[in-house]
Design an enzyme around this catalytic site. Structure first.
Site, mmCIF file in Angstrom:
data_model
loop_
_atom_site.group_PDB
_atom_site.id
_atom_site.type_symbol
_atom_site.label_atom_id
_atom_site.label_comp_id
_atom_site.label_asym_id
_atom_site.label_seq_id
_atom_site.Cartn_x
_atom_site.Cartn_y
_atom_site.Cartn_z
ATOM 1 N N ASP A 335 82.354 73.861 71.425
ATOM 2 C CA ASP A 335 81.981 73.437 69.950
ATOM 3 C C ASP A 335 82.568 71.929 69.884
ATOM 4 O OD1 ASP A 335 81.015 74.082 67.239
ATOM 5 O OD2 ASP A 335 83.209 73.745 66.792
ATOM 6 N N GLU A 388 78.041 71.324 72.876
ATOM 7 C CA GLU A 388 77.591 71.107 71.547
ATOM 8 C C GLU A 388 78.089 69.527 71.155
ATOM 9 O OE1 GLU A 388 77.050 70.416 67.143
ATOM 10 O OE2 GLU A 388 79.063 71.165 68.078
#
Length: 657
Positions: A335, A388
């Site tokens: 993330d 990401e």
């Protein structure tokens, strides 16, 4: 090494007198080599040393504790077993400057709750959860739990074939879900389901829908439910909201037994400032940067790891390895990578730090990500890391030895933004925005991209996917079917967030179940049928996955028909017979006798049409027709055919007989 001490309050170690609590035995799992690896950021199985481990020492069963708190004045273990008395069970600080406190406490068993009572460098007395705890109390309670999982895996067959099944030249279609809101018991809508309950319904659903992987939004322990799991305190523990670590293992095992891969969302970018967590752990900024221009995230009000510290890198890389090792995860979606790469991420000019060369790049984070990917790919077969990452940082998926970060894949955020922006246009105006869709191919092969429609696109007022689409009800559903067909026939792997597959009408709400009742209605059922059929098409047609990340698998036939808002492109496999022709009609106009060029002389047949009646379409298209090549030039090709293009529809052609 262990020395039971029952009477004396001192013990001589390496010519030094060390205070020794009579309730804690001297014992260590650390070698000098372990310590060296730890402090230099190269210990990648630190969970085998730090934390709590049930052992038998000198004929007594009990628990060994080890915690890193180099600046603490005192550290003790507290829990129900000693009435939370901070003066009862002091740990011993190692003599080697590692900053590790350790000791063995007899008679403690699985399930005992505990914390570390720490007198910090600042003189304050605090209680902290164990950064390496394998289990925590159910929030809002915050104690760690002694836990050694007892589970016998049954996925040997999956692990053996995983390197082939998970290869980058195989189909990779990911269903992203949040365990707390994918489905709930209608009779108890406020209760989140257990891992076992989820397994009972999720596994058959994924099998039916044809996704190859699931991606679980963070399942590590976190205190604040509205954070969706992205603000973690227990990095080594499966969230107790859904049950025990063994129950999560069962869920993953059941998915593996059905040849479904499991990707875990992982958050090495930041952590919350909860009193029982990592923040200010020993009375100093231990895990986070002391300089808040580097150590505090202004958007998320959380704290950023200090990647310059070897011990922090060891903690994080060991954590990645832990989930792949102990929970058999098949990949990690990392993330917020962009926030790690740059000090000036989401900061105003003049409010961010710089690196030693005056630049905005976080050099410690860059090295950490390289070390992470080398450790993951060097120790596990058939797994992937997925970034990401929203910046233009070059080489995210390039090998570390070539100067890249070494990720397996990267979310293609630019494609997602351009695509949604295009589809929000009224179809009558799309001719003015035609090349918003063609632009992404200019950089599609610079990285190994995954095409995502994730949870981030259906929250915070962005609206659900169906309500991003223009037009009346029929047009909205036709547009969304067309969007998904475009996604599944473009180069790159795929990711779809839960609810998107049946056109959830509300924005995602983490507090309640998806609106499964919508499947009573034909448009929503048709959307689900469309996604199921697209997964089937994707998995059975090698042209859609054999060259997912290479120009060899894609060719424009016609990218310039702006007047009609029609796109024609080829997807290619390893053999000519695998070639597919994809035609997209981005307007509600039914186009008859639309001529397209052919890549080579052959008979062609429609094998997929988003306007099919079973998808809630109008039934216009070319079903059952076998098109013979005509010797007429079109699109620079010697042979061509004429097609019926359904309104707001996508069709796929393949060689026929």
């Amino acid at each position: 090494m262990s020395v039971p001490v029952k009477r004396s309050s001192e013990k001589i170690i390496a010519d030094k007198v060390v205070a020794q609590d009579c309730s804690v035995w001297l014992h260590s799992l650390f070698t000098d080599f372990d310590v060296s690896l730890f402090v230099t950021g190269k210990h990648f199985r630190l969970y085998e040393k730090l934390g709590v481990h049930l052992l038998r020492v000198d004929g007594r069963d009990g628990a060994y504790f080890a915690v890193w708190a180099p600046n603490a004045q005192k550290v003790s273990v507290v829990g129900n077993f000693n009435n939370w008395d901070a003066g009862s069970h002091y740990l011993n600080k190692r003599w080697d400057a590692s900053g590790i406190w350790e000791g063995f406490i007899p008679d403690l068993k699985n399930g005992e709750v505990y914390k570390y009572a720490i007198k910090g460098f600042d003189g304050l007395d605090i209680q902290k959860g164990d950064p390496f705890a394998r289990h925590w109390e159910h929030p809002p309670r915050t104690a760690s739990v002694i836990w050694e999982a007892d589970y016998r895996w049954k996925d040997k067959s999956w692990l053996k074939k995983r390197p082939k099944v998970n290869a980058l030249n195989q189909p990779f279609s990911v269903y992203e879900l949040h365990l707390g809101s994918w489905q709930r018991d209608p009779s108890e809508p406020q209760r989140v389901l257990t891992y076992k309950e989820i397994a009972n319904s999720l596994v058959p659903y994924i099998l039916d829908m044809g996704f190859t992987h699931v991606e679980l939004m963070p399942i590590m322990e976190y205190p604040y439910f509205p954070s969706w799991g992205y603000q973690i305190t227990g990095y080594y523990a499966a969230s107790s909201r859904h049950g025990t670590p063994e129950e999560l293992m069962y869920l993953i095992d059941e998915l593996h037994k059905n040849d479904i891969g499991v990707i875990l969302d992982w958050v090495p970018s930041h952590f919350p400032g909860d009193a029982h967590g990592l923040y200010h752990f020993d009375g100093t900024h231990l895990y986070e940067h002391a300089d808040m221009r580097k150590g505090f995230h202004p958007d998320w009000k959380s704290y950023i790891f200090n990647y310059d510290r070897g011990e922090v890198r060891s903690f994080l890389i060991s954590n990645a390895v832990f989930w792949l090792d102990k929970f058999h995860a098949d990949g990690l979606r990392v993330d917020a990578v962009a926030s790690m790469l740059y000090f000036n991420f989401s900061r105003k000019a003049g409010e961010s730090a710089t690196n030693e060369f005056g630049g905005p790049e976080n050099l410690g984070a860059i090295q950490f990500l390289k070390d992470l990917n080398e450790a993951v790919y060097g120790n596990f077969e058939g797994v992937h890391t997925i970034a990401e990452e929203s910046s233009t940082y070059a080489g995210v998926t390039h090998p570390v030895k070539e100067g890249g970060l070494g990720f397996g894949m990267k979310w293609m955020m630019g494609w997602m933004n351009d695509t949604l922006k295009y589809f929000k246009n009224d179809p009558l105006n799309r001719s003015y925005h035609h090349h918003q869709l063609t632009f992404s191919i200019t950089y599609a092969f610079t990285e190994r991209f995954m095409l995502p429609f994730s949870h981030d696109e259906v929250v915070h007022g962005k609206s659900s996917m169906i309500y991003k689409m223009p037009g009346d009800e029929w047009q909205k559903f036709a547009n969304l079917r067309l969007l998904y067909a475009y996604m599944f026939t473009q180069p790159g792997t795929k990711l779809l967030f839960m609810g998107n597959e049946f056109a959830q009408t509300h924005e995602w709400d983490f507090k309640s179940s998806l609106d499964w009742h919508l499947l009573q209605h034909a448009p929503h059922l048709g959307m689900q049928q469309t996604v199921r059929a697209l997964n089937q098409l994707y998995r059975t047609e090698p042209a859609l996955y054999a060259h997912s990340f290479s120009y060899e698998g894609f060719e424009w036939m016609n990218a310039d028909d702006t007047n009609n808002s029609v796109y024609v492109y080829l997807r290619k496999g390893l053999k000519a017979k695998d070639t597919l022709i994809v035609v997209l009609n981005m307007t509600p106009v039914f186009r008859e006798n639309y001529r397209i060029g052919l890549p080579f002389k052959a008979k062609w047949k429609e094998i997929f049409n988003t306007d099919a009646p079973e998808f809630f379409g109008s039934g216009k298209g070319n079903e059952g027709m076998l098109f013979l090549p005509e010797p007429l030039d079109c699109h620079g090709r010697e042979y061509s055919i004429q097609l019926q293009l359904p309104p707001l529809g996508a069709i796929v052609l393949k060689q026929g007989k």
